[in-house]
Design a protein around this motif. Structure first.
Motif: not given
Length: 450
Positions: A370, A374-375, A377-379
Motif C-alpha cells: 500500500p 497508495g490509494d 492498493y485496495r481496488d
C-alpha cells in the motif's frame, strides 16, 4: 484448571497488555510465534507467572484431509516452548482442493463452517483424534461464527458439539460472540445451544466485538463488545462458572483504558450472572429457550455409527467432503457457480468479505505494497482477488499480487513500478540481494524522489 480473566496478546498491543491490571493469562495466535523463541513481551509475562495459551488458526480440523503432520508438529513445538496447559484450535475447514479432487489447492484465509451432519462429524472426530495424539497437552476446540449454512444439516450446533466431546473427549472453547453471530445470521438460539452442549467440557470462553451491517453480523474482532454478546456470556454463566474468560481484539486497537473498560464489563457481567445463579436454580433462557437439556447420550445415531461405536471416517466420506468443500470454497474465492442449496446472497456477502480480509491482511504482512501503490492498493488487490484464489499463505499471496501487477505493466508510474519490481525481486529470489545492491537501490530511489 482455572485460568481466570485474560486478553488476546497481539504485538500491536503488547505494551498495553503487560500494563493492564488483573490479567491472569493471555492467548497468542500460534502461527504468529516462532517455534524456537518468544517475543520479549511474552517472555516477561511468563516470568510474572502469566499463562500463555497458543491459539491455532490453520489446522483445518474440519477439512476433508487428515491434519498435516508439519502443522501439528509446529503447534506442538509452540506448546512446549510456552509450557502451556493446553492448546486451542477451531471446528472449521480452511482449505480445499488438492489430490482428492484432482484440482488446485485453494486457501480460504478464513474459518469456514463444516456441515452439521453425521458423516462430517465422523471426519472431524478422526481428525481431532489424530491431533490429540500429536500434541503434548490437551486440545480445546472453538465454535466458529458463520454467514452461511450448509443445506441438509442433521444436528444443531449444541448437538454437534456434544457428540464431538462424547466421541473424542476434546475440551471446548466457547466463543459467545460467535453464538451471537449465528443468532443474527442464521436464526440460531444461543440459549438452546448452551442447553444442548456439555458445559462441563468448557476449557474457557471467548468474548469479542463485531458490527451489524444490512442485517448481517460481522464478527470483526475490531469493534467494542456489545451488550447482546455480554448477555450470551451471562446466559453461559447462569449454567456454569467457566474456568477462564478471554477478551479478543485483532484490529483497530483502542487505547489501553478502553481495553480495561471492556475487561471491567466482562468481570461485572460474570459477577452479576453468578449472583443470580446462586439465588435461582431454574432461570429461563434469555433468548426464549430455557430448560430442557438434551444429554448427548440420548440422541439416536445412524445405524452404521451405532453398530461400530466408533464413527470412523471412511475414505469415501473424506472424498465426498472434499468435493463439497472444494465446490463451496471455489464459489467463494474463484467465482464458480454456487453449489446447490446455498443462499446465493449470503455466498456473495461471504465472498466479498473474504476478498476484503485478504486485502487487509496482505497490507499488514506486506505494508510496502500500500505504500508503493497508495490509494489504488485496495481496488487493485480486489480486482486481482476476483480471478486469483489464494493457494498458499498471505505472504505468498502478496508476492503473487505484485507479480501479476508487474506482468500487466502496473503501476503506471515508472518510479512506483521500479519500487515494486525491487520489492518483488528482493523477496521472490532464491537468495536476498547483497547489502551493496540494497544501498544502490535506496540511493536511486532517494534521487528519483527529489
Amino acid at each position: 484448571m482455572e485460568l481466570g480473566i485474560g486478553i488476546g496478546w497481539r504485538p500491536e498491543i503488547a505494551d498495553a497488555v503487560e500494563a493492564l491490571p488483573g490479567i491472569d493469562w493471555v492467548e497468542a495466535v500460534a502461527e504468529n510465534l516462532c517455534s524456537d523463541h518468544l517475543p520479549d513481551s511474552l517472555v516477561r509475562l511468563r516470568a510474572r507467572g502469566v499463562t500463555v495459551v497458543p491459539h491455532g488458526v490453520s489446522l483445518g480440523l474440519g477439512g476433508a484431509d487428515r491434519p498435516d503432520p508439519g502443522r501439528l508438529a509446529d503447534l506442538a513445538a509452540r506448546a512446549a516452548l510456552l509450557g502451556t496447559p493446553l492448546v486451542t484450535e477451531h471446528i472449521a475447514f480452511v482449505r480445499a482442493g488438492g489430490p482428492r479432487t484432482a484440482s488446485a489447492r485453494l486457501e480460504a484465509g478464513h474459518l469456514l463452517p463444516v456441515p452439521r451432519t453425521w458423516e462430517a462429524l465422523d471426519v472431524l472426530c478422526e481428525n481431532v483424534r489424530i491431533a490429540q495424539d500429536s500434541l503434548p497437552v490437551p486440545l480445546a476446540l472453538e465454535n466458529i461464527a458463520a454467514l452461511i449454512a450448509w443445506p441438509g444439516e442433521e444436528l444443531t450446533e449444541g448437538q454437534f458439539l456434544a457428540e464431538l466431546v462424547e466421541r473424542t473427549g476434546v475440551r471446548l472453547l466457547i466463543d459467545v460472540a460467535n453464538l451471537h453471530t449465528n443468532h443474527v445470521n442464521r436464526g440460531e438460539d444461543p440459549a438452546k445451544a448452551l442447553d444442548e452442549l456439555p458445559v462441563e467440557a468448557i476449557a474457557y470462553v471467548h468474548v469479542a466485538g463485531g458490527i451489524e451491517k444490512d442485517g448481517v453480523w460481522h464478527d470483526t474482532h475490531a469493534h467494542p463488545v456489545t451488550r447482546p454478546v455480554l448477555d450470551v456470556l451471562a446466559e453461559l454463566r447462569s449454567r456454569i462458572a467457566p474456568p477462564g474468560v478471554l477478551l479478543e481484539r485483532d484490529d483497530d486497537f483502542p487505547p489501553a483504558e478502553e481495553l480495561a473498560g471492556e475487561l471491567t464489563a466482562v468481570r461485572a457481567t460474570l459477577e452479576a450472572a453468578g449472583k443470580a445463579r446462586s439465588g435461582s436454580t431454574s432461570e429461563a433462557g434469555a433468548f426464549g429457550c430455557g430448560s430442557g437439556v438434551t444429554p448427548a447420550t440420548s440422541r439416536v445415531q445412524p445405524a452404521d455409527t451405532a453398530a461400530t461405536g466408533t464413527g470412523a471416517a471412511t475414505e469415501g466420506a473424506r472424498d465426498r467432503a472434499a468435493v463439497a468443500q472444494t465446490a463451496l470454497l471455489s464459489a467463494l474465492v474463484a467465482g464458480t457457480p454456487a453449489p446447490e442449496g446455498f443462499d446465493h446472497r449470503r455466498l456473495g456477502i461471504q465472498s466479498r468479505a473474504l476478498a476484503a480480509k485478504r486485502s487487509h491482511v496482505v497490507a499488514k504482512v506486506a505494508p510496502e505494497l500500500p505504500g508503493i501503490l497508495g490509494d489504488g492498493y485496495r481496488d487493485a488487490f480486489l480486482s486481482y482477488a476476483r480471478s486469483r484464489p489464494m493457494s498458499a499463505g498471505y505472504r505468498r499471496d502478496a508476492l503473487d499480487f505484485a507479480e501479476q501487477l508487474l506482468i500487466t505493466g502496473r503501476p503506471a508510474d515508472d518510479a512506483a513500478r521500479r519500487r515494486l519490481t525491487h520489492w518483488w525481486q528482493d523477496r521472490a529470489a532464491a537468495r536476498p540481494p547483497r547489502r551493496t545492491t540494497r544501498l544502490v537501490r535506496a540511493a536511486r530511489a532517494a534521487i528519483a524522489g527529489r
